[in-house]
Scaffold this motif. Structure first.
Motif, short mmCIF file in Angstrom:
data_model
loop_
_atom_site.label_atom_id
_atom_site.label_comp_id
_atom_site.label_asym_id
_atom_site.label_seq_id
_atom_site.Cartn_x
_atom_site.Cartn_y
_atom_site.Cartn_z
N ALA A 14 41.53 54.91 -14.50
CA ALA A 14 41.04 55.73 -15.62
C ALA A 14 39.98 54.97 -16.41
CB ALA A 14 42.20 56.12 -16.53
N GLY A 15 40.18 53.68 -16.61
CA GLY A 15 39.18 52.88 -17.31
C GLY A 15 37.87 52.83 -16.56
N ALA A 16 37.96 52.68 -15.24
CA ALA A 16 36.75 52.63 -14.42
C ALA A 16 36.02 53.97 -14.43
CB ALA A 16 37.11 52.23 -12.98
N VAL A 17 36.77 55.06 -14.28
CA VAL A 17 36.15 56.39 -14.27
C VAL A 17 35.57 56.71 -15.64
CG1 VAL A 17 36.65 58.86 -14.07
CG2 VAL A 17 37.46 57.28 -12.33
N TYR A 18 36.30 56.40 -16.71
CA TYR A 18 35.79 56.65 -18.06
C TYR A 18 34.52 55.84 -18.30
CZ TYR A 18 35.39 57.08 -23.09
OH TYR A 18 34.91 57.33 -24.35
N GLY A 19 34.54 54.57 -17.93
CA GLY A 19 33.37 53.72 -18.12
C GLY A 19 32.17 54.23 -17.34
N TRP A 20 32.39 54.64 -16.09
CA TRP A 20 31.31 55.19 -15.28
C TRP A 20 30.74 56.45 -15.94
CZ3 TRP A 20 28.20 53.95 -11.36
CH2 TRP A 20 27.52 54.99 -10.70
N ALA A 21 31.63 57.36 -16.34
CA ALA A 21 31.18 58.61 -16.95
C ALA A 21 30.43 58.35 -18.26
CB ALA A 21 32.38 59.54 -17.20
N HIS A 22 30.95 57.44 -19.07
CA HIS A 22 30.30 57.13 -20.35
C HIS A 22 28.90 56.57 -20.11
CE1 HIS A 22 29.95 56.20 -24.54
NE2 HIS A 22 29.80 54.92 -24.30
N TRP A 23 28.77 55.68 -19.15
CA TRP A 23 27.46 55.12 -18.82
C TRP A 23 26.51 56.21 -18.31
CZ3 TRP A 23 25.52 53.70 -13.65
CH2 TRP A 23 24.27 53.10 -13.71
N CYS A 24 27.03 57.08 -17.44
CA CYS A 24 26.19 58.15 -16.89
C CYS A 24 25.76 59.15 -17.96
CB CYS A 24 26.92 58.88 -15.77
SG CYS A 24 27.15 57.88 -14.29
N PHE A 25 26.63 59.41 -18.93
CA PHE A 25 26.32 60.38 -19.97
C PHE A 25 25.43 59.80 -21.07
CE2 PHE A 25 30.59 62.63 -19.10
CZ PHE A 25 30.01 63.45 -18.16
N GLN A 26 25.59 58.49 -21.36
CA GLN A 26 24.96 57.96 -22.55
C GLN A 26 24.17 56.68 -22.33
OE1 GLN A 26 27.64 58.29 -25.77
NE2 GLN A 26 26.45 57.04 -27.14
N GLY A 27 24.29 56.04 -21.20
CA GLY A 27 23.62 54.77 -20.97
C GLY A 27 22.11 54.89 -20.95
N PRO A 28 21.41 53.88 -21.47
CA PRO A 28 19.95 53.94 -21.47
C PRO A 28 19.34 53.87 -20.07
CG PRO A 28 20.73 51.81 -22.24
CD PRO A 28 21.93 52.68 -22.07
N SER A 29 20.06 53.31 -19.13
CA SER A 29 19.56 53.21 -17.75
C SER A 29 20.50 53.96 -16.80
CB SER A 29 19.42 51.76 -17.33
OG SER A 29 20.69 51.13 -17.36
N ALA A 30 20.94 55.14 -17.21
CA ALA A 30 21.89 55.93 -16.42
C ALA A 30 21.28 56.32 -15.08
CB ALA A 30 22.30 57.17 -17.20
N PRO A 31 22.12 56.45 -14.06
CA PRO A 31 21.61 56.82 -12.74
C PRO A 31 21.22 58.30 -12.70
CG PRO A 31 23.99 56.80 -12.71
CD PRO A 31 23.57 56.29 -14.07
N PRO A 32 20.49 58.70 -11.65
CA PRO A 32 20.19 60.13 -11.49
C PRO A 32 21.48 60.92 -11.29
CG PRO A 32 19.27 58.83 -9.66
CD PRO A 32 19.90 57.87 -10.61
N ALA A 33 21.41 62.21 -11.55
CA ALA A 33 22.61 63.06 -11.52
C ALA A 33 23.33 63.00 -10.18
CB ALA A 33 22.24 64.50 -11.86
#
Length: 174
Positions: A3-22
């Protein structure tokens, strides 16, 4: 840990300045979730493994929902509601969830975005103005300003993940 890994991944994808493509965000999140469920199912046998894996998957999805709700929507626009569409969702079977209504508001906003807002309650009528918070990067859905609390999704994630853990723990003592 999953859950921590999935939450961290999602948070980075949603809000990170260098988020990956969709496409990479979806693929990475899917692999994390499927991998966690596969490991769970391999480690916990029988019916406990099956139902615990389902609870784990639901808990991971709730973690993603919590990350979505926690994501900052940095811009706010005052939008005119052009039209409100309602859709009644059916309830399936006795004892199922009650019928619910989804509201889709067609908007006229400065700059043309957002054009649509979906809500689970009536937030405005046709002709009204509504303040909509949105992400200019369009990584998360727009929401009524001040209406994005992650606590309900986080509570559901905690309950589902605790039930999954309890099922896995029960096989150790059995």
């Amino acid at each position: 840990m999953a859950a921590g890994a999935v939450y961290g991944w999602a948070h980075w994808c949603f809000q990170g300045p260098s988020a990956p493509p969709a496409w990479l965000a979806w693929a990475g999140g899917g692999l994390l979730g499927l991998g966690a469920c596969a490991v769970y199912f391999a480690r916990v046998s029988g019916g406990r493994g099956f139902f615990g894996g389902l609870l784990l998957a639901a808990g991971l999805l709730a973690s993603v929902a919590a990350a979505d709700r926690a994501t900052a929507r940095s811009e706010v626009a005052r939008c005119a509601v052009r039209e409100v569409h309602t859709e009644r969702l059916a309830s399936y079977g006795e004892g199922g969830p009650p019928r619910s209504t989804v509201y889709r508001l067609d908007l006229r906003c400065p700059g043309g975005y957002p054009a649509v807002l979906k809500a689970d309650r009536a937030v405005a009528a046709t002709g009204d103005d509504v303040r909509v918070a949105y992400d200019p990067e369009r990584r998360v859905s727009p929401a009524v300003q001040g209406d994005t609390s992650p606590w309900t999704a986080a509570l559901w994630a905690t309950v589902l993940l605790a039930a999954s853990t309890a099922l896995a723990w029960g096989t150790r003592s059995a």
